[in-house]
Design an enzyme around this catalytic site. Sequence first.
Site, PDB file in Angstrom:
ATOM      1  N   ASP A  16       3.514 -33.021  17.647  1.00 49.31           N
ATOM      2  CA  ASP A  16       2.829 -34.154  18.291  1.00 49.31           C
ATOM      3  C   ASP A  16       3.642 -34.768  19.432  1.00 49.31           C
ATOM      4  OD1 ASP A  16       0.649 -33.899  16.607  1.00 49.31           O
ATOM      5  OD2 ASP A  16       1.533 -35.188  15.080  1.00 49.31           O
TER       6      ASP A  16
ATOM      7  N   GLN B  64      -2.598 -29.700   8.229  1.00 50.43           N
ATOM      8  CA  GLN B  64      -3.971 -30.129   7.904  1.00 50.43           C
ATOM      9  C   GLN B  64      -4.686 -29.061   7.092  1.00 50.43           C
ATOM     10  OE1 GLN B  64      -5.724 -31.225  11.647  1.00 50.43           O
ATOM     11  NE2 GLN B  64      -4.400 -33.000  11.890  1.00 50.43           N
TER      12      GLN B  64
ATOM     13  N   ARG C 200      -3.217 -39.878   3.931  1.00 50.94           N
ATOM     14  CA  ARG C 200      -3.085 -39.273   2.598  1.00 50.94           C
ATOM     15  C   ARG C 200      -3.045 -40.332   1.502  1.00 50.94           C
ATOM     16  NH1 ARG C 200      -1.296 -36.006   6.486  1.00 50.94           N
ATOM     17  NH2 ARG C 200      -0.973 -33.777   6.142  1.00 50.94           N
TER      18      ARG C 200
ATOM     19  N   LYS D 142      -5.458 -29.860  20.410  1.00 56.37           N
ATOM     20  CA  LYS D 142      -5.211 -31.206  19.869  1.00 56.37           C
ATOM     21  C   LYS D 142      -6.291 -32.160  20.399  1.00 56.37           C
ATOM     22  CE  LYS D 142      -1.665 -30.197  17.356  1.00 56.37           C
ATOM     23  NZ  LYS D 142      -1.810 -30.274  15.898  1.00 56.37           N
TER      24      LYS D 142
HETATM   25  C1  S3P Z   1      -1.123 -33.676  10.909  1.00 54.17           C
HETATM   26  C2  S3P Z   1      -0.821 -32.365  11.177  1.00 54.17           C
HETATM   27  C3  S3P Z   1      -0.684 -31.849  12.548  1.00 54.17           C
HETATM   28  C4  S3P Z   1      -0.477 -32.977  13.563  1.00 54.17           C
HETATM   29  C5  S3P Z   1      -1.440 -34.108  13.349  1.00 54.17           C
HETATM   30  C6  S3P Z   1      -1.286 -34.689  11.962  1.00 54.17           C
HETATM   31  C7  S3P Z   1      -1.271 -34.081   9.511  1.00 54.17           C
HETATM   32  O1  S3P Z   1      -1.857 -31.145  12.884  1.00 54.17           O
HETATM   33  O2  S3P Z   1      -0.620 -32.477  14.872  1.00 54.17           O
HETATM   34  O3  S3P Z   1      -1.230 -35.136  14.302  1.00 54.17           O
HETATM   35  O4  S3P Z   1      -1.310 -35.291   9.219  1.00 54.17           O
HETATM   36  O5  S3P Z   1      -1.334 -33.198   8.639  1.00 54.17           O
HETATM   37  P1  S3P Z   1      -2.070 -29.577  12.546  1.00 54.17           P
HETATM   38  O6  S3P Z   1      -2.161 -29.423  11.089  1.00 54.17           O
HETATM   39  O7  S3P Z   1      -3.338 -29.218  13.253  1.00 54.17           O
HETATM   40  O8  S3P Z   1      -0.861 -28.906  13.150  1.00 54.17           O
END
Ligand code: S3P
Length: 439
Positions: free
Chosen positions: A322, A176, A33, A349
Amino acid sequence: MSGAAPGLDWIAAPGGPLLGRVRVPGDKSVSHRAVMLGAIAEGRTRITGFLEGEDTRATAAILQRLGVRIEAPAGGERLVHGVGLRGLRPAGSPLDCGNAGTGMRLLAGLLAGQGFESVLVGDASLSKRPMRRVIEPLSRMGAVIDSAEGGLPPLRIHAKNVLQGIDYECPVASAQVKSALLLAGLYAEGPTSVREPHPTRDYTERMLAAFGADIDFAPGRATLRPGRPLLAGEVEVPADFSSAAFFLVAASLVPGSQLVLERVGVNPRRTGLLDALRLMGADIRVRPAGEQGGEPVADLEVRHAPLRGARIPEALVPDMIDEFPVLFAAAALAEGETVVSGAAELRVKESDRIAVMAEGLRVLGADIEERPDGALIRGGRLHGGRADSRGDHRIAMALAVAAQCASGEVRIGDVANVATSFPGFDGLARGVGFGLRIA
Ligand code: S3P
């Protein structure tokens, strides 16, 4: 990862007790980000603690290809010369997100409202991950995105100068998806609101606010109003809780261990594993160490304690999404049964983490019943053997943790992907007493 190459294996076996202090690398989510917002801000953003992983480097390289000058004066440091909201330029050929779901989904949002076309591609694992979850709401905002059959990458994002803000109720708890929509919302007419079924990590919201965006948010919801430029700043990336997690579990499991994980980011949307491990009897103390880059950080002190099985509350799942590979490793070595449910997301994942962890731990003698949305794990002893990470970084590290309590050597196949999130894991782990070497 130090010394890692494609097709690389590890040999892991019990070392000694795990002792000392560890500082794990910068947070992956925050690093992605920071470089994205720095790119579209006005002025120069300095990032420290940037994760030198393949995932986050891929995102930085994409932004460079979109016309952003990014300097790396030292390891973990980036100077991002922001081009402003409208300053990105077409790359002219596909943009490679590598293994990174975060990279691809967030960039899909960022690129959906640009006046030029972009194509996002990824590696074999990313090419199997669902993108409809971002394509669908972005299309509602007016974006035009083509995918491969079944909503899979590559994504062709057509030129579109202006989007429409939406009020979106997200069917999955996904930071995400939420982040993709908020980034697209910067290029929309009218506000963009996202509501989530369970609150997820709020780094995008916090960082947008720090960069001066007009955003308000609370757990489970966020509203962004476009119109304000983003203003460059300093981002100090905290250490990644998800990387610290492997050491927390390993030190809990190995008798005589006592470790301190230094200055780890402890955003409550990330620390569900602490609650889960405490339910299992772990001895972990959180010593607050102030803030870093607007995020709470703490030293985490962990001592060996016998673990017992537990039913993991579904409400904890998004806060430890995670950490299930390493939680499965803890459960396989705990006394009694551990039940994980409400975690079907694990199947999409970097690998199908329920199936791949069950397969890997079973090879080592664990008793695991796979379920569509989780697993029932009966703890016991593990022996040596040959387990495969299926190219998933967190599975490789979770198996290395499990091996610290196995009765024989474990060969872990296909570990090169550890470099996506935790370069140098093997060396750092060896330094505190892990039995772990490159095969
Ligand atoms: C993340 C959100 C999670 C996580 C990923 C990183 C992020 O995924 O599993 O490792 O940085 O926004 P999801 O949004 O698919 O849950």
